[in-house]
Design an enzyme around this catalytic site. Structure first.
Site, mmCIF file in Angstrom:
data_model
loop_
_atom_site.group_PDB
_atom_site.id
_atom_site.type_symbol
_atom_site.label_atom_id
_atom_site.label_comp_id
_atom_site.label_asym_id
_atom_site.label_seq_id
_atom_site.Cartn_x
_atom_site.Cartn_y
_atom_site.Cartn_z
ATOM 1 N N LYS A 12 0.847 -1.203 0.000
ATOM 2 C CA LYS A 12 0.000 0.000 0.000
ATOM 3 C C LYS A 12 0.880 1.250 0.000
ATOM 4 O O LYS A 12 1.933 1.272 0.663
ATOM 5 C CB LYS A 12 -0.902 -0.023 1.241
ATOM 6 C CG LYS A 12 -1.939 1.095 1.294
ATOM 7 C CD LYS A 12 -2.837 0.942 2.532
ATOM 8 C CE LYS A 12 -3.907 2.008 2.613
ATOM 9 N NZ LYS A 12 -4.801 1.847 3.778
ATOM 10 N N SER A 54 -9.896 -0.622 7.039
ATOM 11 C CA SER A 54 -9.338 -0.479 5.693
ATOM 12 C C SER A 54 -8.649 -1.697 5.110
ATOM 13 O O SER A 54 -8.282 -1.687 3.933
ATOM 14 C CB SER A 54 -8.364 0.694 5.646
ATOM 15 O OG SER A 54 -9.086 1.892 5.569
ATOM 16 N N SER A 114 -9.777 1.849 2.928
ATOM 17 C CA SER A 114 -8.952 2.660 2.071
ATOM 18 C C SER A 114 -7.908 1.879 1.282
ATOM 19 O O SER A 114 -7.345 2.400 0.323
ATOM 20 C CB SER A 114 -8.224 3.713 2.919
ATOM 21 O OG SER A 114 -7.349 3.092 3.842
HETATM 22 N N1 GLN Z 1 -13.016 4.026 6.390
HETATM 23 C C1 GLN Z 1 -12.481 4.452 7.648
HETATM 24 C C2 GLN Z 1 -12.102 5.907 7.576
HETATM 25 O O1 GLN Z 1 -12.448 6.515 6.634
HETATM 26 C C3 GLN Z 1 -11.310 3.609 8.010
HETATM 27 C C4 GLN Z 1 -10.088 3.961 7.267
HETATM 28 C C5 GLN Z 1 -8.931 3.081 7.599
HETATM 29 O O2 GLN Z 1 -9.071 2.041 8.211
HETATM 30 N N2 GLN Z 1 -7.771 3.568 7.230
HETATM 31 O O3 GLN Z 1 -11.491 6.466 8.426
#
Ligand code: GLN
Length: 487
Positions: free
Chosen positions: A79, A178, A154
């Protein structure tokens, strides 16, 4: 045979036995990337030259009879918020579009020490804020199962790369879901380890008390192999756990006889898509038939998780992202009057809408006058949520919930209303708040043939239990063998 289709453990064996060369494997995966990447857009950067160089070195070692590690010659993806020295790390943000880190994250070092080869860096929501990868400044990653839908987020690029056979495994980061949510939407395995089990050194910080790196893979066995490689104490991360780390592959046992699985019926009753509900109920039946004991549990405070998360995560983000000032590194505006103007314009131009929303929210909840009402209160509720889980684990081995309330949605469907996007994380966020390990594995498809994910959550440092129940489920279903037809 198309080598790219194999699992990580299968390809590692073939390399070791010299049935295939490492170059053949790289050729196969890069040609797969050439074929489908234009449709999926999982990668931000490909590190082809480095990869082939490493392949050559590893092959020479292998041919000389040296041990090249458990992941010897296996191509993987990382990532783009995990640093690799001399390779761009963008966080899919304009702010870091040209940032080249001077050091490598511990996780990448560990993987490379085990012989893995990095194929490239994957797309993500900007600074890991989002659930659809739509907030990336760089590009839009499509779900391999339906190109008009999001891959989740994400870590959408990391999930899509494995789902579309463009990597044998990948790394993501999970602050509120994410890893697990995109794994669920793309039908791959996604594991978020216990807070502290995997070093965060070299991970660009979003919310430091919640962030955790973990693997995406095609099978539960591969998740265990990846976890073996990346877990462990690291003096470069002060929250890294100094414990005895087990061999996680030992938990790959197809047996849940007597295992107690907790079902928080009340918590999951609202807003669940009917197809997800059906798949979930069938999963309960299956595990019951395999000898597991199903136990009703209460997670009374879990319903406040999102509220707590969007206070704590934004507060931490507002502080972590303070370093992007246009001076030290990252984007700097061209045109400015004085220092304040330079800060202001660099941040205004360098950050996207979602990141700005979080910084503003986080700064607000930390400001004097509001700190007690929001930040402090959220910390108190965090403790209540942690206690809920503690109580539950006095009765059960693992908790089972759907990974996400819905399957993959269409592009743009939830971008207008951020709250709707936030609700996608309702079943994953509590796990980060309590610092627990969670795994998402494929458990079926909805009426539109979009994948559904099943999540197991264990007590801290009980990854072995997660892997065992997930492995049993996988071996008795086989959803992981069904691949998307990319069109
Ligand atoms: N979707 C969640 C957020 O927007 C989690 C994001 C993540 O785990 N990095 O914060």
């Amino acid at each position: 045979m198309d080598l790219y289709k194999l699992s990580l453990s299968e390809i590692a064996k073939k390399i070791k036995s010299k049935e295939v060369s490492i170059k053949d494997v790289l050729d196969s995966v890069y040609s797969r990337i050439e074929d489908v990447e234009s449709k999926i857009n999982a990668y931000v950067t490909l590190t082809k030259e480095n990869a082939y160089k490493r392949a050559e070195i590893l092959q020479i070692k292998l041919d000389a009879g040296e041990d090249i590690g458990v992941l010897g010659g296996v191509p993987i993806a990382i990532k783009d918020n995990i640093c690799i020295k001399d390779v761009k790390t963008t966080c899919s943000s304009r702010m870091l579009q040209n940032f080249v880190p001077p050091y490598t994250a511990t996780v990448v070092e560990k993987l490379e020490n085990m012989g893995a080869i990095v194929l490239g860096k994957t797309n993500m929501d900007e600074f890991a804020m989002g659930s659809s990868t739509e907030s990336s400044y760089i590009k839009k990653t499509c779900n391999p199962w339906d190109l008009s839908r999001v891959p989740g987020g994400s870590s959408g690029g990391s999930a899509a790369s494995v789902s579309a056979d463009m990597a044998y495994a990948s790394l993501g980061s999970d602050t509120g879901g994410s890893i697990r949510q995109p794994a669920s939407l793309c039908s791959v395995v996604g594991l978020k380890p216990t807070y502290g089990v995997v070093s965060r050194y070299g991970l660009v910080a979003f919310a430091s008390s919640l962030d955790q790196i973990g693997p995406f893979s095609k099978t539960v066995e591969d998740a265990a192999i990846m976890l073996n490689a990346i877990s462990g104490h690291d003096t470069m991360d002060s929250t890294s756990a100094d414990i005895e780390y087990p061999d996680y592959t030992k938990s790959l046992v197809n047996d849940v006889n007597g295992f107690k699985i907790g079902i928080p019926t009340k918590f999951i009753s609202e807003g669940l898509n009917p197809d997800v509900k059906k798949a979930y109920e069938e999963s309960i039946e299956l595990l019951k038939n395999k000898g597991a004991q199903i136990v009703e549990i209460d997670l009374d405070y879990a319903k406040y998780s999102l509220a707590v998360y969007y206070i704590l995560a934004t507060a931490e983000a507002s502080s972590n992202l303070g370093r992007y000032d246009g001076i030290k590194y990252g984007y700097r505006t061209k045109d400015f009057d004085d220092l304040t103007d330079l800060y202001k314009k660099s941040r205004t131009e360098g950050f996207g809408a979602e990141v700005k929303r979080r910084i503003i929210l986080g700064t607000y909840v930390l400001s004097s006058g509001y700190y007690d009402a929001y930040y402090k209160k959220a910390q108190q509720v965090r403790t209540l949520i942690i206690n809920d889980f503690k109580k539950a684990y006095e009765k059960v081995d693992v908790i089972m919930v759907p990974t996400a309330p819905n399957t993959a949605f269409k592009f743009g469907e939830k971008t207008e209303n951020p709250i709707e996007m936030y609700l996608e994380d309702i079943f994953t966020v509590p796990v980060n708040i309590a610092g627990l390990p969670g795994i998402s594995i494929p458990c079926g498809f909805d009426s539109k043939n979009m994948p559904i994910g099943l999540q197991f959550i264990a007590d801290a440092f009980e990854e072995s239990k997660l892997l065992r129940v997930a492995y049993t489920y996988e071996q008795n279903t086989g959803f992981h063998k069904i691949k998307p037809e990319i069109k």
